[in-house]
Design a protein around this motif. Structure first.
Motif, short mmCIF file in Angstrom:
data_model
loop_
_atom_site.label_atom_id
_atom_site.label_comp_id
_atom_site.label_asym_id
_atom_site.label_seq_id
_atom_site.Cartn_x
_atom_site.Cartn_y
_atom_site.Cartn_z
N MET A 1 2.54 10.37 10.77
CA MET A 1 2.78 9.11 10.72
C MET A 1 3.05 8.35 9.46
O MET A 1 2.40 8.54 8.64
CB MET A 1 1.84 8.26 11.70
CG MET A 1 1.73 6.84 11.89
SD MET A 1 0.61 6.41 12.96
CE MET A 1 0.97 4.50 13.10
N ALA A 2 4.01 7.59 9.29
CA ALA A 2 4.19 7.12 7.92
C ALA A 2 3.36 5.98 7.68
O ALA A 2 2.85 5.12 8.70
CB ALA A 2 5.68 6.55 7.81
N LEU A 3 3.07 5.65 6.43
CA LEU A 3 2.21 4.59 6.07
C LEU A 3 2.90 3.38 6.07
O LEU A 3 4.18 3.26 5.91
CB LEU A 3 1.68 4.95 4.59
CG LEU A 3 0.61 6.06 4.24
CD1 LEU A 3 0.39 6.22 2.65
CD2 LEU A 3 -0.64 5.63 5.03
N THR A 4 2.34 2.18 6.28
CA THR A 4 2.97 0.92 6.03
C THR A 4 2.98 0.22 4.76
O THR A 4 1.96 0.79 3.85
CB THR A 4 2.06 -0.10 6.90
OG1 THR A 4 0.90 -0.53 6.50
CG2 THR A 4 2.22 0.32 8.47
N GLY A 5 3.46 -0.68 4.26
CA GLY A 5 3.45 -1.18 3.05
C GLY A 5 2.12 -1.92 2.70
O GLY A 5 1.68 -1.65 1.69
N SER A 6 1.70 -2.36 3.51
CA SER A 6 0.24 -3.12 3.26
C SER A 6 -0.81 -1.70 3.08
O SER A 6 -1.86 -1.99 2.31
CB SER A 6 -0.52 -3.78 4.26
OG SER A 6 -0.35 -3.19 5.81
N GLN A 7 -0.62 -0.76 3.82
CA GLN A 7 -1.57 0.28 3.71
C GLN A 7 -1.41 0.95 2.33
O GLN A 7 -2.53 1.48 1.78
CB GLN A 7 -1.26 1.63 4.81
CG GLN A 7 -1.90 1.17 5.93
CD GLN A 7 -1.47 2.21 7.06
OE1 GLN A 7 -0.16 2.58 7.18
NE2 GLN A 7 -2.35 2.66 7.97
N ILE A 8 -0.12 1.13 1.81
CA ILE A 8 0.28 1.38 0.42
C ILE A 8 -0.60 0.50 -0.48
O ILE A 8 -1.29 1.08 -1.76
CB ILE A 8 1.73 1.83 0.21
CG1 ILE A 8 2.03 2.78 1.03
CG2 ILE A 8 1.81 2.10 -1.27
CD1 ILE A 8 3.51 3.00 1.08
N LEU A 9 -0.35 -0.74 -0.46
CA LEU A 9 -0.89 -1.62 -1.39
C LEU A 9 -2.13 -1.83 -1.48
O LEU A 9 -3.14 -1.94 -2.60
CB LEU A 9 -0.27 -3.15 -1.37
CG LEU A 9 1.22 -3.16 -1.51
CD1 LEU A 9 1.86 -4.68 -1.14
CD2 LEU A 9 1.51 -2.89 -2.85
N GLU A 10 -2.95 -1.39 -0.24
CA GLU A 10 -4.38 -1.41 -0.03
C GLU A 10 -5.25 -0.26 -0.55
O GLU A 10 -6.31 -0.13 -0.91
CB GLU A 10 -4.97 -2.03 1.25
CG GLU A 10 -4.59 -3.14 1.68
CD GLU A 10 -4.81 -3.51 3.11
OE1 GLU A 10 -5.19 -2.73 3.93
OE2 GLU A 10 -4.09 -4.68 3.56
N ALA A 11 -4.59 0.72 -0.71
CA ALA A 11 -4.95 2.07 -1.27
C ALA A 11 -5.53 2.15 -2.52
O ALA A 11 -4.99 1.62 -3.40
CB ALA A 11 -4.12 3.29 -1.05
N ASP A 12 -6.79 2.52 -2.74
CA ASP A 12 -7.28 2.40 -3.90
C ASP A 12 -6.87 3.91 -4.59
O ASP A 12 -7.54 4.99 -4.38
CB ASP A 12 -8.69 2.39 -3.87
CG ASP A 12 -9.58 2.60 -5.28
OD1 ASP A 12 -8.59 2.44 -6.20
OD2 ASP A 12 -10.88 2.76 -5.39
#
Length: 147
Positions: A1-12
């Motif tokens: 499952m592909a990541l969403t934009g918000s998941q990418i931006l929230e990743a540390d």
């Protein structure tokens, strides 16, 4: 499952590594650069120079380059920078072997190294000269001007 934009931006995804520096009396925390910080650093060590044939070339200016990177990458335990960019000249006066050791860690954490540096130089020169190849230009026989 592909990541969403918000998941990418929230990743540390910031990497930090402790480095023992006995000569300084302890451990130093080195943090990798963000994408924006890396771009700013790379821009700060590049200079556009005219060539005799009228084209331009980008050359890496290595004057205090290690300290310029380290002021951005040395942090405290909360991740706050220990130095401002303007502290690079003072930090550059520290032991060269220690700075080199810390620079290597900072460069690795930031996705930089010899191969990445050659790519930066090659791509920049190609973009300015209109050449689409990524190979680096031949070294110039002309002396570099003093900065």
């Amino acid at each position: 499952m592909a990541l969403t934009g918000s998941q990418i931006l929230e990743a540390d995804d910031t990497k930090t590594e402790p480095v023992d520096i006995p000569a300084w009396g302890g451990e130093v925390l080195v943090r990798g650069l963000t994408g924006a910080e890396r771009d700013a650093y790379e821009a700060s060590i590049q200079q556009i120079r005219p060539k005799p044939d009228g084209t331009k070339e980008v050359v890496l200016v290595r004057d205090n380059a290690r300290a310029k990177l380290l002021v951005k990458c040395l942090v405290d335990e909360e991740g706050n920078r220990l130095f401002k960019d303007t502290d690079a000249p003072a930090l550059g006066k520290k032991n060269g072997a220690i700075l080199d050791k810390l620079y290597d860690v900072a460069a690795e954490l930031s996705g930089m190294g010899d191969a990445a540096e050659k790519e930066i130089e090659g791509n920049s020169v190609a973009a300015l000269s209109g050449d689409s190849s990524s190979s680096s230009p031949a070294p110039s026989d002309e002396p570099e001007p003093n900065s």
